[in-house]
Design a protein around this motif. Structure first.
Motif, PDB file in Angstrom:
ATOM      1  N   GLU A  95       0.184   7.147   1.922  1.00  0.00           N
ATOM      2  CA  GLU A  95      -1.570   7.513   2.510  1.00  0.00           C
ATOM      3  C   GLU A  95      -2.661   6.988   2.392  1.00  0.00           C
ATOM      4  N   GLN A  96      -2.552   5.297   1.372  1.00  0.00           N
ATOM      5  CA  GLN A  96      -3.599   4.074   2.025  1.00  0.00           C
ATOM      6  C   GLN A  96      -3.463   3.651   3.380  1.00  0.00           C
ATOM      7  N   ARG A 115      -6.431   3.273   6.823  1.00  0.00           N
ATOM      8  CA  ARG A 115      -6.490   2.415   7.200  1.00  0.00           C
ATOM      9  C   ARG A 115      -5.976   1.948   8.779  1.00  0.00           C
ATOM     10  N   GLU A 137       1.086  -1.400   0.012  1.00  0.00           N
ATOM     11  CA  GLU A 137       0.092  -0.414   0.409  1.00  0.00           C
ATOM     12  C   GLU A 137       1.254   1.440   0.304  1.00  0.00           C
ATOM     13  N   THR A 138       0.184   1.956  -0.436  1.00  0.00           N
ATOM     14  CA  THR A 138       1.136   3.886  -0.244  1.00  0.00           C
ATOM     15  C   THR A 138       0.458   3.820   1.196  1.00  0.00           C
TER      16      THR A 138
END
Length: 528
Positions: free
Chosen positions: A36-37, A41, A33-34
């Motif tokens: 930001e992701q 989360r 994931e980035t």
């Protein structure tokens, strides 16, 4: 009761997820994931299991409103903002011993490759040259291996080398004579090792004490024809000096798995005859990656389900009831350990931690752990109050805990005594009414001082005008003095001066201070 939730954000052995589930945790494996992701989360999770890809930044920690523990499957935690995590109350763990065998075997493999020039011979053979007479190697049997660092990995390398019928000479400030005998190695100072060794391999962390331990000067002290292997950390060797001495024929070969700057896309060593390099592969085996994944899962699950703490980098092993009472004592203990570590760190054979008065009524283990962490942090970036006792035991350091129920001059006191080649050295401290730690004795001389920030330690002959000379010297250097702390054995005898200063004391200033009449010892100290 709600199960703890764990996110595995980097690729690791699938059995890690199984262990979390078996221990009573819910686990999600979501990799790649980035940032930001991950920020969007991470608020859902109590634990975050990572390797090297995930960067745990302040932004991620700010979003991690439920996060209690971060587990790094491996040693290095450069990708975690540990101070910020500590401020957020997040425990950071690693697995410092999961890849020891793998790294040790890589060092041995590079030693053989150097001895027989295998990479160059392979390249020429595959090019169709058949250079049978172009390579004359050396045997390792009967040769002397110089081991810089005799901890967990170094001791494994030593055992493998002894199995190859090599002689092993080891340099490690924490290696006791008894432990050296147990390992089957010769304990030596660094100069002796450099003069004797046919091969030198490094197994020490990169700290202010070990940076450039193989400097140009020290490389020049090595035996002609020596071969050098580094699978520990970049920055331990002066790479430019290594290149020059290889070109001059003094050093016969070198093999590096680590570089001062990584990834090493360019280096003066590239293309040098008899130079071998690998891209930081020390821990890169299937077995090692499985081990660290399983270990981090075990540690994190234990913490989340029972509160047990193993290999934490930012907290001791404490119960909720003990923590408030022990916190000021651990601060005092860590500073006393750091003081003796900075002043009497070479060739230590034993250490005694004594508590008396109010301190004697508390759990002494965290106090001991704090002393050892302070003592050994000069040599290891990953040492903490949890793993410091293990590291001390591994090096054969005799650790004693002594409890005195009596109350002496102070209502509570902690004393740290280390055994050195020059005899025992002791420091002691107490807590003031507000819980502030305070030094009250150093090497038998009474002196009251705070231990904080940058300091200057001087042993001198007590004489009129001495303090003025030191003050003038520091003033000329632009170093402002915060506080003076004085102590002496007797008038005209040995005296101690501890100064807190507003900026670090440079080597040039230390050298000038040593020329002041009456000075016996000068050291710059640093306390966090």
């Amino acid at each position: 009761m709600t199960k703890p939730r764990v996110l595995i954000s980097d690729k690791m052995d699938p059995n890690a997820a199984r262990i979390f589930e078996e221990k009573g945790c819910d686990v999600d494996v979501i990799t790649g994931e980035t940032p930001e992701q991950l920020i969007a989360r991470i608020g859902e999770y109590d634990g975050l299991a990572i390797r090297s890809s995930t960067k745990v930044t302040k932004a991620i920690l700010d979003a991690a409103t439920n996060l209690k523990v971060i587990g790094r499957a491996g040693i290095g935690v450069d990708n975690v903002d540990i101070p910020y995590a500590s401020g957020k109350g997040v425990v950071v763990m690693n697995t410092p011993f999961g890849n020891s065998i793998t790294t040790a075997e890589h060092a041995i493999a590079l030693m053989f490759a150097l001895a027989r020039q295998i990479p160059e011979a392979n390249a020429q053979t595959q090019a169709g040259l058949w250079p049978k007479n172009g390579f004359m190697g050396v045997e390792v049997t009967g040769k002397t291996l110089g081991l810089i660092g005799a901890g967990n990995i170094g001791s494994i390398v030593a055992s493998r080398a002894l199995g190859l019928k090599m002689k092993v000479v080891a340099y490690d400030p924490f290696l006791t004579p008894e432990r050296a005998i147990e390992m089957g190695v010769e304990k030596a100072d660094l100069d002796t090792l450099l003069a004797k060794a046919d091969f030198i391999t490094l197994h020490t962390p990169l700290t202010s004490e070990t940076k450039n331990i193989l400097s140009r000067e020290n490389l020049g002290k090595t035996k002609k024809g020596v071969r050098i292997i580094n699978c520990a950390r970049g920055g331990l060797i002066d790479e430019a000096a290594l290149k020059d001495l290889m070109d001059a024929g003094h050093i016969a070969g070198a093999a590096l798995d680590v570089f001062e700057t990584e990834p090493a896309k360019e280096s003066p060593l590239f293309g040098t005859p008899n130079f071998i390099c690998t891209p930081h592969l020390g821990a890169s085996t299937t077995e090692a990656q499985v081990n660290v994944a399983l270990q981090v899962a075990e540690q994190m699950a234990e913490f989340l389900t029972t509160g047990g703490v193993t290999n934490a980098l930012n907290m001791p092993s404490l119960s909720a009831e003990e923590a408030p009472k022990l916190k000021p004592y651990m601060a005092l203990a860590e500073r006393l350990g750091s003081l003796v570590g900075q002043l009497a760190h070479d060739n230590l054979t034993k250490i005694a931690i004594e508590v008396e008065g109010a301190a004697a009524q508390l759990n002494q283990k965290p106090i001991t752990g704090a002393v050892l962490a302070g003592l050994m942090k000069q040599y290891s970036q990953t040492v903490n109050m949890v793993n410091a006792p293990f590291l001390a035991k591994e090096r054969g350091l005799d650790v004693r805990e002594v409890r005195h129920d009596r109350e002496g001059i102070y209502h509570t006191m902690v004393r740290v005594t280390v055994g050195t080649a020059q005899g025992d050295r002791s420091v002691a401290g107490t807590l003031f009414g507000n819980g502030d730690p305070r030094l009250v004795e150093i090497f038998g001389i009474g002196i009251e001082a705070d231990l904080a920030g940058d300091m200057l330690y001087i042993v001198n002959t007590d004489a009129p005008g001495f303090i003025g000379s030191i003050g003038t010297l520091l003033g000329k250097a632009g170093i402002n003095i915060g506080t003076f702390h004085l102590g002496r054995r007797e008038a005209g005898g040995e005296a101690v001066l501890l100064l807190s200063v507003d900026s670090p004391v440079t080597e040039a200033v230390l050298a000038e201070a040593r020329t002041v009449p009456g000075v016996r010892t000068v050291r710059a100290l640093k306390f966090s």
